[in-house]
Design a protein around this motif. Structure first.
Motif, short mmCIF file in Angstrom:
data_model
loop_
_atom_site.label_atom_id
_atom_site.label_comp_id
_atom_site.label_asym_id
_atom_site.label_seq_id
_atom_site.Cartn_x
_atom_site.Cartn_y
_atom_site.Cartn_z
N ARG A 1 3.67 -42.14 -10.28
CA ARG A 1 4.60 -42.14 -11.40
C ARG A 1 5.89 -41.36 -11.08
NH1 ARG A 1 0.20 -39.95 -13.61
NH2 ARG A 1 1.41 -38.16 -14.36
N ASP A 2 6.94 -41.70 -11.81
CA ASP A 2 8.23 -41.01 -11.64
C ASP A 2 8.07 -39.49 -11.82
OD1 ASP A 2 9.22 -43.54 -11.39
OD2 ASP A 2 10.48 -43.49 -13.19
N GLU A 3 7.27 -39.11 -12.83
CA GLU A 3 7.10 -37.67 -13.11
C GLU A 3 6.44 -36.96 -11.93
OE1 GLU A 3 4.79 -39.74 -15.97
OE2 GLU A 3 6.63 -40.62 -15.19
N GLU A 4 5.55 -37.68 -11.26
CA GLU A 4 4.88 -37.07 -10.11
C GLU A 4 5.85 -36.88 -8.95
OE1 GLU A 4 0.28 -38.44 -10.31
OE2 GLU A 4 1.70 -40.10 -10.19
N ILE A 5 6.76 -37.81 -8.77
CA ILE A 5 7.81 -37.65 -7.75
C ILE A 5 8.63 -36.39 -8.06
CG2 ILE A 5 9.96 -38.62 -6.83
CD1 ILE A 5 7.64 -40.14 -5.73
N VAL A 6 8.99 -36.22 -9.32
CA VAL A 6 9.78 -35.04 -9.72
C VAL A 6 9.01 -33.76 -9.42
CG1 VAL A 6 10.82 -33.81 -11.68
CG2 VAL A 6 11.07 -36.30 -11.49
N GLU A 7 7.74 -33.72 -9.79
CA GLU A 7 6.91 -32.52 -9.55
C GLU A 7 6.81 -32.21 -8.06
OE1 GLU A 7 3.14 -33.21 -11.37
OE2 GLU A 7 4.00 -33.45 -13.39
N LEU A 8 6.66 -33.25 -7.24
CA LEU A 8 6.54 -33.04 -5.80
C LEU A 8 7.85 -32.50 -5.22
CD1 LEU A 8 4.50 -36.23 -4.91
CD2 LEU A 8 3.70 -33.87 -4.69
N VAL A 9 8.97 -33.05 -5.67
CA VAL A 9 10.26 -32.55 -5.19
C VAL A 9 10.47 -31.10 -5.64
CG1 VAL A 9 12.77 -32.78 -5.48
CG2 VAL A 9 11.38 -34.79 -4.95
N GLN A 10 10.04 -30.78 -6.85
CA GLN A 10 10.16 -29.39 -7.32
C GLN A 10 9.35 -28.43 -6.46
OE1 GLN A 10 8.98 -29.89 -11.41
NE2 GLN A 10 11.07 -30.25 -12.13
N THR A 11 8.27 -28.93 -5.86
CA THR A 11 7.48 -28.10 -4.94
C THR A 11 8.12 -28.01 -3.57
OG1 THR A 11 5.41 -28.70 -6.06
CG2 THR A 11 5.22 -27.87 -3.81
N ILE A 12 8.60 -29.15 -3.04
CA ILE A 12 9.06 -29.21 -1.65
C ILE A 12 10.50 -28.73 -1.48
CG2 ILE A 12 9.44 -30.76 0.34
CD1 ILE A 12 6.48 -30.28 -0.38
N LYS A 13 11.37 -28.95 -2.47
CA LYS A 13 12.79 -28.60 -2.30
C LYS A 13 13.01 -27.11 -1.99
CE LYS A 13 17.37 -29.03 -4.40
NZ LYS A 13 17.75 -27.64 -4.18
N PRO A 14 12.37 -26.18 -2.71
CA PRO A 14 12.58 -24.77 -2.35
C PRO A 14 12.17 -24.46 -0.90
CG PRO A 14 11.52 -24.95 -4.49
CD PRO A 14 11.51 -26.32 -3.90
N LEU A 15 11.12 -25.12 -0.42
CA LEU A 15 10.70 -24.92 0.97
C LEU A 15 11.75 -25.48 1.93
CD1 LEU A 15 6.90 -25.84 0.84
CD2 LEU A 15 7.96 -23.60 0.62
N ALA A 16 12.28 -26.66 1.60
CA ALA A 16 13.32 -27.26 2.44
C ALA A 16 14.55 -26.37 2.50
CB ALA A 16 13.68 -28.65 1.91
N ASP A 17 14.92 -25.80 1.35
CA ASP A 17 16.08 -24.90 1.30
C ASP A 17 15.83 -23.66 2.17
OD1 ASP A 17 17.29 -26.67 -0.42
OD2 ASP A 17 16.77 -25.55 -2.24
N GLU A 18 14.62 -23.13 2.09
CA GLU A 18 14.27 -21.94 2.88
C GLU A 18 14.24 -22.28 4.37
OE1 GLU A 18 10.57 -18.73 3.31
OE2 GLU A 18 10.63 -20.11 1.58
N LEU A 19 13.67 -23.44 4.69
CA LEU A 19 13.56 -23.87 6.09
C LEU A 19 14.94 -24.07 6.71
CD1 LEU A 19 11.77 -24.74 8.45
CD2 LEU A 19 11.50 -26.98 7.36
N GLU A 20 15.86 -24.53 5.88
CA GLU A 20 17.23 -24.78 6.35
C GLU A 20 17.88 -23.51 6.88
OE1 GLU A 20 20.27 -28.23 5.54
OE2 GLU A 20 18.83 -27.72 3.99
N GLN A 21 17.45 -22.36 6.38
CA GLN A 21 18.04 -21.09 6.80
C GLN A 21 17.41 -20.55 8.09
OE1 GLN A 21 20.75 -20.26 5.09
NE2 GLN A 21 20.23 -22.10 3.90
N THR A 22 16.39 -21.21 8.61
CA THR A 22 15.74 -20.76 9.84
C THR A 22 16.32 -21.49 11.04
OG1 THR A 22 13.99 -22.43 9.94
CG2 THR A 22 13.61 -20.54 8.47
N GLU A 23 15.92 -21.06 12.22
CA GLU A 23 16.41 -21.70 13.45
C GLU A 23 15.88 -23.13 13.60
OE1 GLU A 23 12.93 -19.88 16.39
OE2 GLU A 23 14.97 -19.11 16.51
#
Length: 434
Positions: free
Chosen positions: A93-115
């Motif tokens: 469902r669309d809502e599940e996509i949103v929930e998954l992005v809410q979980t993964i996006k902060p990690l992606a942002d943090e990972l972006e700051q690493t080497e």
């Protein structure tokens, strides 16, 4: 903070700017942060050049017929983004996509700051899938399709129950290598220590690499044509009929609705995989589940008949091996039809060889382009054709509309090339049908 489905998908697709970055370091980092959901996914890992999606469809259908709940991870999508992560063929469902992005996006942002740098689009989607099936909605089994290659593909973070390599042929040569043994070495990267392998690889150059890797990793191998076989194949009005013999059982008079010898091979690989799940992991799969599952399996955009009057077939044959199989299937199932081809493709494909094969099949051939970053120009494709009745158009929507009105009962419109293009055409035709 991402709050809507549109924002979630826009953020995911925004990762395309990072291109492809082969390797597993970023996936390992994200899995560690997520508490290793990949370790809780009971999976079959499916790689190969062609036939991955169809093999997923056959095996999913068999497992569903046996009463199991089956997750799938496939690409690209045909109708909507969500279908890349599905349960029993139904996109999440669309809502599940949103929930998954809410979980993964902060990690992606943090990972972006690493080497290591930020994760790519496919890495993000893979992490979403593993978090979903490993923590949020655990399934009886998950069928995971390799994105590109295998060895360095982000899906290779998993340790599956079973590995499948459908075949090895030329594709993505700028990334995987320009010889069959180089490409095979990348595909063989999904073979894990002690995990059985099912394959339909028949080219000796590729098979030598697969066999050597499997032997080194003590992975028992089941090879089509050697360890399990197909017999009594015949084309039918509905598709194909054939029998499969495995080391453990015989399955006579199986039927599939997707035409072509290549689809018979994909179905046989799925049968062998189902056998190994039954024998090695106590999945309760009976012969009738295999027969019923194969008979009801479907996969959009693969020799899909979307109209009978006039006769229109869509097929996402996006490399030379795919075009070769397509030409053989048309000649087998529609030998008396005049064939009109509409073709669009991406620039990183062996276009000259693909078009040469289509030239030999077509009574007329028309080239077009579509809105996609790597799409080849219509004129560029037409220049590679030597057909007497070739043309090009920038307006494929108008061209299809006009062609439909001109066609007689002895004619076939074959629309083929990039799966991304087929997805666009399919949406148009389905909307028109409504």
């Amino acid at each position: 903070m991402v709050r809507t489905y549109e924002e979630a998908v826009a953020w995911i697709h925004g990762r395309l700017r990072l291109g492809m970055k082969p390797g597993l370091k970023r996936m390992e980092w994200m899995m560690e942060k997520l508490g290793h959901p990949e370790r809780r996914v009971r999976a079959v890992h499916i790689g190969g050049t062609n036939g991955k999606g169809s093999t997923v469809a056959y095996l999913r259908s068999i497992l569903q017929a046996a009463g199991y709940s089956v997750g799938t991870f496939t690409s690209p999508y045909v109708e909507q983004f969500n279908e890349r992560i599905s349960i029993n063929g139904e996109p999440i469902r669309d809502e599940e996509i949103v929930e998954l992005v809410q979980t993964i996006k902060p990690l992606a942002d943090e990972l972006e700051q690493t080497e290591l740098g930020g994760p790519t689009e496919f890495e993000v989607i893979t992490a979403m899938m593993l978090d979903y099936f490993g923590k949020k909605n655990i399934q009886d089994i998950v069928l995971i399709e390799v994105g590109l290659g295998g060895r360095l593909d982000s899906t290779n973070i998993i340790y599956p129950l079973l590995s499948v390599i459908t075949n090895v042929s030329y594709d993505h040569m700028n990334i995987l290598g320009d010889t069959l043994d180089q490409i095979a070495a990348e595909k063989a990267g999904i073979i894990k220590s002690g995990v059985p392998l099912v394959t339909a690889v028949n080219e000796s150059e590729a098979w030598d690499v697969i066999a050597k890797t499997a032997a080194e990793r003590k992975a028992k191998t089941y090879r089509l044509g050697v360890d399990f076989t197909v017999s009594d194949r015949q084309a039918t009005a509905e598709g194909e009929q054939f029998s499969v013999m495995t080391p453990f059982a015989e399955y006579p008079n199986l039927r599939i609705s997707m035409p072509g010898a290549h689809q018979v091979e994909n179905a046989a690989v799925a049968v062998m995989a189902a056998e190994l799940l039954r024998l090695g992991y106590s999945f309760l799969i009976d012969p009738e589940h295999i027969a019923d599952g194969l008979a009801t399996a479907a996969w959009p955009g693969r020799f899909e008949r979307v109209s009978d009057h006039p006769l229109i077939i869509l097929d996402g044959a996006h490399n030379e091996a795919g075009i070769r199989a397509l030409v053989e299937t048309v000649r087998t199932h529609y030998p008396d039809k005049r064939v009109h081809v509409l073709f669009a493709a991406l620039t990183d494909k062996p276009l000259e060889r693909m078009i040469q094969r289509l030239d030999e099949l077509a009574d007329t051939i028309t080239f077009t382009t579509f809105d996609f970053p790597r799409a080849a120009a219509a004129e560029q494709l037409a220049d590679l054709s030597s057909h007497r009745h070739k043309a090009s158009t920038g307006d494929w929507v108008g061209w299809i509309g006009g062609k439909k009105n001109q066609m007689g009962s002895d004619e076939l419109l074959l629309i083929t090339g990039s799966l991304y293009f087929i997805s666009e055409v399919r949406k148009l035709l389905k909307n028109n049908a409504k």
